[in-house]
Design a protein around this motif. Structure first.
Motif, PDB file in Angstrom:
ATOM      1  N   ARG A  43       0.821  -1.216   0.000  1.00 39.83           N
ATOM      2  CA  ARG A  43       0.000   0.000   0.000  1.00 39.83           C
ATOM      3  C   ARG A  43       0.852   1.262   0.000  1.00 39.83           C
ATOM      4  NH1 ARG A  43      -4.660  -1.945   4.329  1.00 39.83           N
ATOM      5  NH2 ARG A  43      -5.890  -3.183   2.833  1.00 39.83           N
ATOM      6  N   ASP A  44       2.036   1.187   0.584  1.00 39.97           N
ATOM      7  CA  ASP A  44       2.941   2.323   0.490  1.00 39.97           C
ATOM      8  C   ASP A  44       3.286   2.625  -0.966  1.00 39.97           C
ATOM      9  OD1 ASP A  44       3.046   2.708   3.222  1.00 39.97           O
ATOM     10  OD2 ASP A  44       4.942   1.641   3.496  1.00 39.97           O
ATOM     11  N   ALA A  45       3.423   1.557  -1.764  1.00 39.23           N
ATOM     12  CA  ALA A  45       3.763   1.722  -3.172  1.00 39.23           C
ATOM     13  C   ALA A  45       2.553   2.045  -4.035  1.00 39.23           C
ATOM     14  CB  ALA A  45       4.449   0.455  -3.697  1.00 39.23           C
ATOM     15  N   ASP A  46       1.387   1.538  -3.630  1.00 38.48           N
ATOM     16  CA  ASP A  46       0.165   1.721  -4.412  1.00 38.48           C
ATOM     17  C   ASP A  46      -1.026   1.627  -3.464  1.00 38.48           C
ATOM     18  OD1 ASP A  46      -2.023   1.646  -6.081  1.00 38.48           O
ATOM     19  OD2 ASP A  46      -1.401  -0.121  -7.208  1.00 38.48           O
ATOM     20  N   GLY A  47      -1.666   2.786  -3.220  1.00 40.17           N
ATOM     21  CA  GLY A  47      -2.784   2.820  -2.285  1.00 40.17           C
ATOM     22  C   GLY A  47      -3.989   2.030  -2.724  1.00 40.17           C
ATOM     23  N   GLY A  48      -3.995   1.556  -3.955  1.00 39.57           N
ATOM     24  CA  GLY A  48      -5.124   0.762  -4.429  1.00 39.57           C
ATOM     25  C   GLY A  48      -5.035  -0.714  -4.122  1.00 39.57           C
ATOM     26  N   SER A  49      -3.920  -1.170  -3.565  1.00 37.72           N
ATOM     27  CA  SER A  49      -3.775  -2.594  -3.252  1.00 37.72           C
ATOM     28  C   SER A  49      -4.738  -2.998  -2.141  1.00 37.72           C
ATOM     29  CB  SER A  49      -2.339  -2.903  -2.813  1.00 37.72           C
ATOM     30  OG  SER A  49      -1.466  -2.853  -3.899  1.00 37.72           O
ATOM     31  N   ARG A  50      -5.339  -4.160  -2.305  1.00 33.66           N
ATOM     32  CA  ARG A  50      -6.295  -4.668  -1.317  1.00 33.66           C
ATOM     33  C   ARG A  50      -5.863  -6.046  -0.828  1.00 33.66           C
ATOM     34  NH1 ARG A  50     -11.074  -5.252  -4.804  1.00 33.66           N
ATOM     35  NH2 ARG A  50      -9.382  -5.607  -6.301  1.00 33.66           N
ATOM     36  N   ALA A  51      -6.419  -6.439   0.300  1.00 30.80           N
ATOM     37  CA  ALA A  51      -6.062  -7.735   0.878  1.00 30.80           C
ATOM     38  C   ALA A  51      -7.302  -8.401   1.452  1.00 30.80           C
ATOM     39  CB  ALA A  51      -5.010  -7.577   1.972  1.00 30.80           C
ATOM     40  N   LEU A  52      -7.385  -9.716   1.223  1.00 32.93           N
ATOM     41  CA  LEU A  52      -8.392 -10.573   1.842  1.00 32.93           C
ATOM     42  C   LEU A  52      -7.652 -11.663   2.588  1.00 32.93           C
ATOM     43  CD1 LEU A  52     -11.219 -11.891   2.280  1.00 32.93           C
ATOM     44  CD2 LEU A  52     -10.905 -13.009   0.049  1.00 32.93           C
ATOM     45  N   SER A  53      -7.985 -11.864   3.853  1.00 33.47           N
ATOM     46  CA  SER A  53      -7.385 -12.930   4.648  1.00 33.47           C
ATOM     47  C   SER A  53      -8.487 -13.769   5.261  1.00 33.47           C
ATOM     48  CB  SER A  53      -6.490 -12.348   5.750  1.00 33.47           C
ATOM     49  OG  SER A  53      -5.798 -13.380   6.429  1.00 33.47           O
ATOM     50  N   ILE A  54      -8.353 -15.080   5.169  1.00 33.43           N
ATOM     51  CA  ILE A  54      -9.414 -15.974   5.625  1.00 33.43           C
ATOM     52  C   ILE A  54      -8.794 -17.247   6.192  1.00 33.43           C
ATOM     53  CG2 ILE A  54      -9.669 -16.970   3.303  1.00 33.43           C
ATOM     54  CD1 ILE A  54     -12.697 -17.124   3.889  1.00 33.43           C
ATOM     55  N   SER A  55      -9.400 -17.777   7.265  1.00 31.08           N
ATOM     56  CA  SER A  55      -8.826 -18.932   7.945  1.00 31.08           C
ATOM     57  C   SER A  55      -9.895 -19.664   8.737  1.00 31.08           C
ATOM     58  CB  SER A  55      -7.705 -18.475   8.894  1.00 31.08           C
ATOM     59  OG  SER A  55      -7.197 -19.547   9.666  1.00 31.08           O
ATOM     60  N   GLY A  56      -9.543 -20.861   9.177  1.00 29.87           N
ATOM     61  CA  GLY A  56     -10.386 -21.559  10.131  1.00 29.87           C
ATOM     62  C   GLY A  56     -10.214 -21.048  11.547  1.00 29.87           C
ATOM     63  N   LYS A  57      -9.159 -20.257  11.798  1.00 27.46           N
ATOM     64  CA  LYS A  57      -8.880 -19.707  13.130  1.00 27.46           C
ATOM     65  C   LYS A  57      -8.753 -18.188  13.039  1.00 27.46           C
ATOM     66  CE  LYS A  57      -5.903 -23.553  14.694  1.00 27.46           C
ATOM     67  NZ  LYS A  57      -4.539 -23.825  15.203  1.00 27.46           N
ATOM     68  N   ASP A  58      -9.121 -17.504  14.119  1.00 28.92           N
ATOM     69  CA  ASP A  58      -8.982 -16.048  14.125  1.00 28.92           C
ATOM     70  C   ASP A  58      -7.526 -15.634  13.991  1.00 28.92           C
ATOM     71  OD1 ASP A  58      -8.302 -16.923  16.716  1.00 28.92           O
ATOM     72  OD2 ASP A  58      -9.813 -15.688  17.733  1.00 28.92           O
ATOM     73  N   ARG A  59      -6.627 -16.237  14.758  1.00 33.90           N
ATOM     74  CA  ARG A  59      -5.232 -15.819  14.689  1.00 33.90           C
ATOM     75  C   ARG A  59      -4.589 -16.149  13.346  1.00 33.90           C
ATOM     76  NH1 ARG A  59      -5.626 -19.453  19.067  1.00 33.90           N
ATOM     77  NH2 ARG A  59      -4.686 -21.516  18.781  1.00 33.90           N
ATOM     78  N   GLY A  60      -5.069 -17.208  12.686  1.00 36.76           N
ATOM     79  CA  GLY A  60      -4.555 -17.529  11.359  1.00 36.76           C
ATOM     80  C   GLY A  60      -4.958 -16.502  10.319  1.00 36.76           C
ATOM     81  N   ALA A  61      -6.141 -15.925  10.475  1.00 36.66           N
ATOM     82  CA  ALA A  61      -6.605 -14.902   9.537  1.00 36.66           C
ATOM     83  C   ALA A  61      -5.994 -13.548   9.829  1.00 36.66           C
ATOM     84  CB  ALA A  61      -8.128 -14.811   9.589  1.00 36.66           C
ATOM     85  N   ILE A  62      -5.815 -13.221  11.103  1.00 37.67           N
ATOM     86  CA  ILE A  62      -5.436 -11.868  11.506  1.00 37.67           C
ATOM     87  C   ILE A  62      -3.944 -11.625  11.413  1.00 37.67           C
ATOM     88  CG2 ILE A  62      -5.327 -10.328  13.514  1.00 37.67           C
ATOM     89  CD1 ILE A  62      -8.052 -11.519  14.383  1.00 37.67           C
TER      90      ILE A  62
END
Length: 532
Positions: A129-148
């Motif tokens: 995002r520092d290089a390009d403010g349009g970059s997005r991220a999706l994170s998904i897991s079976g566990k909260d700590r794995g996603a976060i």
């Protein structure tokens, strides 16, 4: 109408061209929780799906290691896209991971609130995002700590599977679930397994492991087929420790890529997927079980379908995939190979601390001023001194009692470890685990190989030895050269390597100091015949 971030025509400059060729438009991180490095070799003859493809076509580092001491889920995930050891991320153990009462789950879903507020510093998401403010991220897991924890403090799109089997998030990220997540939840995939069973993918004769091992799963439900409860609520809980949880997460990840148009715009986006079934199964049945064998085969097939579906959505020439794990696992002490000496046991390390607590109680001092959590003996120095306790004498007494405990290899004062870290790999990994100012940690307890704490779990992890630290690390995509590398590397090298691929500054605009370095041997040769 305004274009969404990252869509054609959106504001925000494109990233610099990646090293070695065109810039990828989608980075996919696949973290298989508790995936030992040797699984890819052990089951290679029966792998023909996604695991096999990545190993065959990618830059496969077969000897990657988490170079920190407490090999748990939260610290391991936090290292991967940060390029830093736990001493710098602030995530030094599961118990200082993501639980946060100030960030309740969305929609009244059962379970503790969660956020990355304890995480310190930046990750690849921030650097992008520092290089390009349009970059997005999706994170998904079976566990909260794995996603976060893979993406740190970034305000991204983050979901995990709650105990009721539905995807959720916390108020740190959103006030409500988007429509596409509600559609995933409406399918009630885990609940609908009620009354079915986890059955073997292949004929039983293809599995050399015994199917009746009394040490597995506390001696209950140890043979195939594993019947899933008929009650739908109980089924959702039970099915988490089957391959079905990974299937739900991978399906939801694909739906998220489609609905969010990840990788379809001018900017480079990131998808982080942490798959938790292997960990939940491994704790119950151990790494030498028929259940783990079948889980790896089913995961291989699921990842094959996932990659095929992903590449129908996005041009594979514009996708980079990395596969790794947050930690490994050791054999159950009862099933340790005969060559392991001293013989592993279930160590009663808490007994030594309980004895010291009893002594404080008898002296009229609050016994909770000392405690043991995993390998760490915690002492509240200032309150103990105010109560007239000689802290150094108490520390020595606890250390002596621990050293006399069967299964304990060594007990070190945290302040002494740095002295030996240059020539002592165990000391080095504990130094990488804890910041120098972690005064509450008085002692660090290292168990003998394959010994585990007295526990209801059949098998576990958490020590600075190869079974727990070694994981695979594979980089797949156009920038990388297909080859197997058996030399030792570190998981903190993952993020700097991806930064090099994307042409972004490792450590971000602020120049944060990293522990990892780019793995140049992973890259394909450029037109000049050199590697970036």
């Amino acid at each position: 109408a305004a274009s969404p971030p990252g869509a054609p025509g959106a504001t925000g400059g494109a990233m610099p061209q990646a090293a070695g060729g065109p810039r990828p438009r989608l980075v996919v991180l696949l973290v298989v929780d508790q995936f030992r490095a040797d699984y890819l070799d052990r089951f290679a003859a029966q792998l023909d799906g996604g695991l096999a493809r990545l190993a065959r076509e990618g830059a496969w580092f077969s000897n990657a290691r988490h170079d920190h001491g407490l090999t748990e889920t939260a610290p391991g995930h936090a290292t991967l896209l940060s390029g830093r050891f736990p001493r710098s991320t602030g995530i030094v153990a599961n118990w200082v991971g993501v639980e946060d009462d100030s960030a309740p789950l969305v929609g009244g879903v059962p379970g503790p609130g969660a956020s990355p507020r304890r995480f310190q510093g930046t990750t690849l998401v921030d650097w992008m995002r520092d290089a390009d403010g349009g970059s997005r991220a999706l994170s998904i897991s079976g566990k909260d700590r794995g996603a976060i924890l893979t993406i740190g403090r970034s305000r991204a799109t983050v979901f995990w599977v709650a105990t009721d089997g539905e995807l959720t998030t916390s108020s740190y990220y959103a006030r409500e679930l988007p429509a596409w997540v509600r559609r995933v939840n409406a399918r009630e995939e885990l609940r609908r397994l009620a009354g079915s069973a986890w059955t073997l993918l292949r004929p039983a004769s293809d599995y050399p492991e015994p199917d009746t091992v009394v040490f597995e799963n506390s001696g209950v439900d140890v043979t195939f087929p594993h019947a899933i409860p008929a009650d739908s609520e109980h089924a959702a809980v039970y099915a988490r420790a089957t391959p079905a949880l990974d299937r739900v997460v991978l399906g939801a990840a694909l739906e998220g890529v489609h609905e969010m148009r990840l990788g379809a715009g001018r900017s480079t986006d990131l998808l982080s997927v942490s798959l938790s079934s292997t960990d939940l199964i491994g704790h119950r049945f151990g790494p030498d079980s028929r259940e783990i064998h079948d889980q790896v085969l089913q995961l291989d097939r699921m990842l094959g379908s996932f990659l095929d579906s992903l590449f129908r959505l996005r041009d594979p020439r514009e996708v980079v995939v990395v596969l790794t794990s947050d930690h490994g696992i050791g054999s159950m002490p009862e099933l340790a190979p005969a060559s392991v000496h001293p013989r592993p046991v279930r160590a009663e390390t808490r007994r030594a601390v309980r004895a010291a607590q009893d002594g404080l109680r008898q002296a009229g001092v609050d016994p909770e001023l000392i405690a043991i959590d995993g390998p760490f003996v915690l002492m509240a120095h200032a309150p103990l001194r105010r109560a007239g306790v000689k802290v150094d004498s108490l520390s020595r007494a606890i250390a002596e009692a621990l050293r006399a405990t069967p299964g304990v290899l060594r007990v070190d004062r945290l302040r002494d470890l740095a002295r030996d870290s240059a020539r002592d790999s165990v000391a080095r990994r504990w130094v990488h685990q804890l910041p120098a100012g972690a005064d509450v940690v008085e002692l660090v307890v290292t168990l003998t190989p394959l010994t585990i704490e007295e526990s209801r779990l059949s098998a576990t992890h958490g020590m600075p030895f190869d079974d727990d630290t070694r994981v695979p690390m594979i980089f797949w995509g156009a920038p990388f050269r297909a080859a197997r590398h058996d030399a030792a590397v570190r998981t903190v090298d993952l993020a700097p390597t991806l930064a090099r691929v994307l042409g972004v500054r490792a450590g971000g605009a602020g120049g944060e100091r990293l522990d990892g370095v780019p793995l140049r041997e992973a890259f394909a040769l450029d037109n000049a015949g050199t590697r970036p």
